[in-house]
Design a protein around this motif. Structure first.
Motif, PDB file in Angstrom:
ATOM      1  N   TRP A  44       0.887  -1.335   0.221  1.00  0.00           N
ATOM      2  CA  TRP A  44      -0.186   0.107  -0.055  1.00  0.00           C
ATOM      3  C   TRP A  44       0.861   1.120   0.043  1.00  0.00           C
ATOM      4  O   TRP A  44       0.294   2.233   0.253  1.00  0.00           O
ATOM      5  CB  TRP A  44      -1.011  -0.237   1.126  1.00  0.00           C
ATOM      6  N   ASP A  45       2.002   1.149  -0.376  1.00  0.00           N
ATOM      7  CA  ASP A  45       2.983   2.427  -0.254  1.00  0.00           C
ATOM      8  C   ASP A  45       3.039   3.051  -1.676  1.00  0.00           C
ATOM      9  O   ASP A  45       3.671   4.142  -1.951  1.00  0.00           O
ATOM     10  CB  ASP A  45       4.384   2.030   0.099  1.00  0.00           C
ATOM     11  N   GLY A  46       2.104   2.689  -2.634  1.00  0.00           N
ATOM     12  CA  GLY A  46       2.051   3.357  -3.606  1.00  0.00           C
ATOM     13  C   GLY A  46       3.239   2.975  -5.094  1.00  0.00           C
ATOM     14  O   GLY A  46       3.154   3.670  -6.045  1.00  0.00           O
ATOM     15  N   ALA A  47       3.901   1.957  -4.711  1.00  0.00           N
ATOM     16  CA  ALA A  47       5.068   1.654  -5.616  1.00  0.00           C
ATOM     17  C   ALA A  47       4.642   0.584  -6.561  1.00  0.00           C
ATOM     18  O   ALA A  47       5.502   0.363  -7.363  1.00  0.00           O
ATOM     19  CB  ALA A  47       6.224   1.241  -4.542  1.00  0.00           C
ATOM     20  N   LEU A  48       3.737  -0.126  -6.337  1.00  0.00           N
ATOM     21  CA  LEU A  48       3.295  -1.318  -7.518  1.00  0.00           C
ATOM     22  C   LEU A  48       3.027  -0.464  -8.739  1.00  0.00           C
ATOM     23  O   LEU A  48       2.180   0.300  -8.883  1.00  0.00           O
ATOM     24  CB  LEU A  48       1.943  -1.930  -7.088  1.00  0.00           C
ATOM     25  N   PRO A  49       3.613  -1.221  -9.846  1.00  0.00           N
ATOM     26  CA  PRO A  49       3.492  -0.471 -11.169  1.00  0.00           C
ATOM     27  C   PRO A  49       2.098  -1.217 -11.493  1.00  0.00           C
ATOM     28  O   PRO A  49       1.257  -1.990 -11.082  1.00  0.00           O
ATOM     29  CB  PRO A  49       4.405  -1.273 -11.993  1.00  0.00           C
ATOM     30  N   GLU A  50       1.502  -0.347 -12.700  1.00  0.00           N
ATOM     31  CA  GLU A  50       0.291  -0.928 -13.473  1.00  0.00           C
ATOM     32  C   GLU A  50       0.729  -1.890 -14.280  1.00  0.00           C
ATOM     33  O   GLU A  50       1.945  -1.910 -15.114  1.00  0.00           O
ATOM     34  CB  GLU A  50      -0.387   0.308 -14.096  1.00  0.00           C
ATOM     35  N   PHE A  51      -0.320  -2.595 -14.674  1.00  0.00           N
ATOM     36  CA  PHE A  51      -0.009  -3.787 -15.785  1.00  0.00           C
ATOM     37  C   PHE A  51      -0.709  -2.969 -16.929  1.00  0.00           C
ATOM     38  O   PHE A  51      -1.799  -3.348 -17.459  1.00  0.00           O
ATOM     39  CB  PHE A  51      -0.598  -5.357 -15.403  1.00  0.00           C
ATOM     40  N   ASP A  52       0.315  -2.216 -17.382  1.00  0.00           N
ATOM     41  CA  ASP A  52      -0.383  -1.575 -18.625  1.00  0.00           C
ATOM     42  C   ASP A  52       0.015  -2.203 -20.087  1.00  0.00           C
ATOM     43  O   ASP A  52       0.047  -3.409 -20.253  1.00  0.00           O
ATOM     44  CB  ASP A  52       0.447  -0.070 -18.689  1.00  0.00           C
ATOM     45  N   ALA A  53      -0.370  -1.330 -21.021  1.00  0.00           N
ATOM     46  CA  ALA A  53      -0.372  -1.995 -22.396  1.00  0.00           C
ATOM     47  C   ALA A  53       0.940  -2.474 -22.863  1.00  0.00           C
ATOM     48  O   ALA A  53       1.017  -3.486 -23.495  1.00  0.00           O
ATOM     49  CB  ALA A  53      -0.808  -0.876 -23.544  1.00  0.00           C
ATOM     50  N   HIS A  54       2.159  -1.707 -22.353  1.00  0.00           N
ATOM     51  CA  HIS A  54       3.258  -2.410 -22.795  1.00  0.00           C
ATOM     52  C   HIS A  54       3.756  -3.730 -22.154  1.00  0.00           C
ATOM     53  O   HIS A  54       4.256  -4.535 -22.405  1.00  0.00           O
ATOM     54  CB  HIS A  54       4.338  -1.365 -22.274  1.00  0.00           C
ATOM     55  N   ALA A  55       3.286  -3.679 -20.760  1.00  0.00           N
ATOM     56  CA  ALA A  55       3.446  -4.873 -20.103  1.00  0.00           C
ATOM     57  C   ALA A  55       2.623  -6.157 -20.640  1.00  0.00           C
ATOM     58  O   ALA A  55       3.161  -7.221 -20.877  1.00  0.00           O
ATOM     59  CB  ALA A  55       3.046  -4.708 -18.655  1.00  0.00           C
ATOM     60  N   MET A  56       1.454  -5.531 -21.222  1.00  0.00           N
ATOM     61  CA  MET A  56       0.455  -6.943 -21.744  1.00  0.00           C
ATOM     62  C   MET A  56       1.264  -7.217 -23.015  1.00  0.00           C
ATOM     63  O   MET A  56       1.379  -8.450 -23.566  1.00  0.00           O
ATOM     64  CB  MET A  56      -0.781  -6.355 -21.890  1.00  0.00           C
ATOM     65  N   ALA A  57       1.858  -6.226 -23.671  1.00  0.00           N
ATOM     66  CA  ALA A  57       2.387  -6.543 -25.082  1.00  0.00           C
ATOM     67  C   ALA A  57       3.712  -7.340 -25.053  1.00  0.00           C
ATOM     68  O   ALA A  57       3.906  -8.426 -25.640  1.00  0.00           O
ATOM     69  CB  ALA A  57       2.809  -5.309 -25.963  1.00  0.00           C
TER      70      ALA A  57
END
Length: 211
Positions: A44-57
């Motif tokens: 919960w410290d805000g450091a988790l990245p998003e699994f965004d379009a680049h990660a999905m690709a």
């Protein structure tokens, strides 16, 4: 030197029952193994990245065996770095509250980020799926507001998607030795809550001394 990773899954730092039980285990483990190094991952410290379009690709490029472009490489490197904390640890300790019969969404986000082919599991056409977190043990402190045990005689136990999910994930990624510490009835008043926490912490200390 033993490395212990605490994955803290509750935003309640001071009143979290799951964290309190996990810390009792960690303190007792460090007392028994003075050279233990403890790494804490606060979800919960805000450091988790998003699994965004680049990660999905990048995910699908890896599955298809095609090269990654620079943006995909960067996204995948971020996931590898996050998973590396799991790979470095000898003991995984998770403090997990039950939310809506399941796990907090931040833990689900973390699992979705790191549970990738060639990061936490492999796939072979002949032998199938194989977890890559081998030769580790896990201790999970579960907190529930009500009594979800089979002895409770209530339908609550049929709605427990917390413990089965976490332990299925751990075994999927290769962790075969999993120990559960359960604290329940934390919503049933101060005396019941205190007694439940004390009992779970005592069990945590016994477990740490035996490992």
């Amino acid at each position: 030197m033993t490395t212990l990773l605490h994955i803290a899954c509750s935003p309640r730092r001071e009143r979290s029952a799951s964290r309190e039980v996990a810390l009792a285990y960690i303190d007792a483990y460090r007392a028994a193994q003075p050279g233990t190094q403890v790494d804490t991952l606060e979800l919960w410290d805000g450091a988790l990245p998003e699994f965004d379009a680049h990660a999905m690709a990048a995910k699908y490029a890896g599955l298809n065996g095609t090269p990654l472009n620079p943006q995909q490489e960067s996204a995948w490197a971020t996931l590898r770095a996050l998973a590396e904390r799991l790979r470095r640890a000898d003991v995984l300790v998770l403090s997990v509250p039950l939310w809506n019969f399941s796990i907090p969404y931040k833990l689900k986000q973390f699992i979705d980020l790191v549970t990738q082919k060639d990061i936490l599991f492999s796939f072979d056409p002949e032998s199938g799926l194989s977890g890559l977190l081998r030769d580790k043990r896990a201790v999970v402190a579960y907190a529930r507001g009500l009594d979800y045990s089979a002895a409770s005689g209530t339908p609550a136990r049929d709605f427990d998607f917390q413990k089965p999910y976490v332990e299925a994930w751990l075994r999927f990624v290769g962790v075969e030795e999993v120990h559960a510490l359960v604290v329940e009835k934390t919503l049933m008043g101060s005396e019941v809550d205190t007694a439940a926490r004390d009992a779970a912490k005592a069990e945590a200390r016994r477990l740490a001394a035996a490992m």
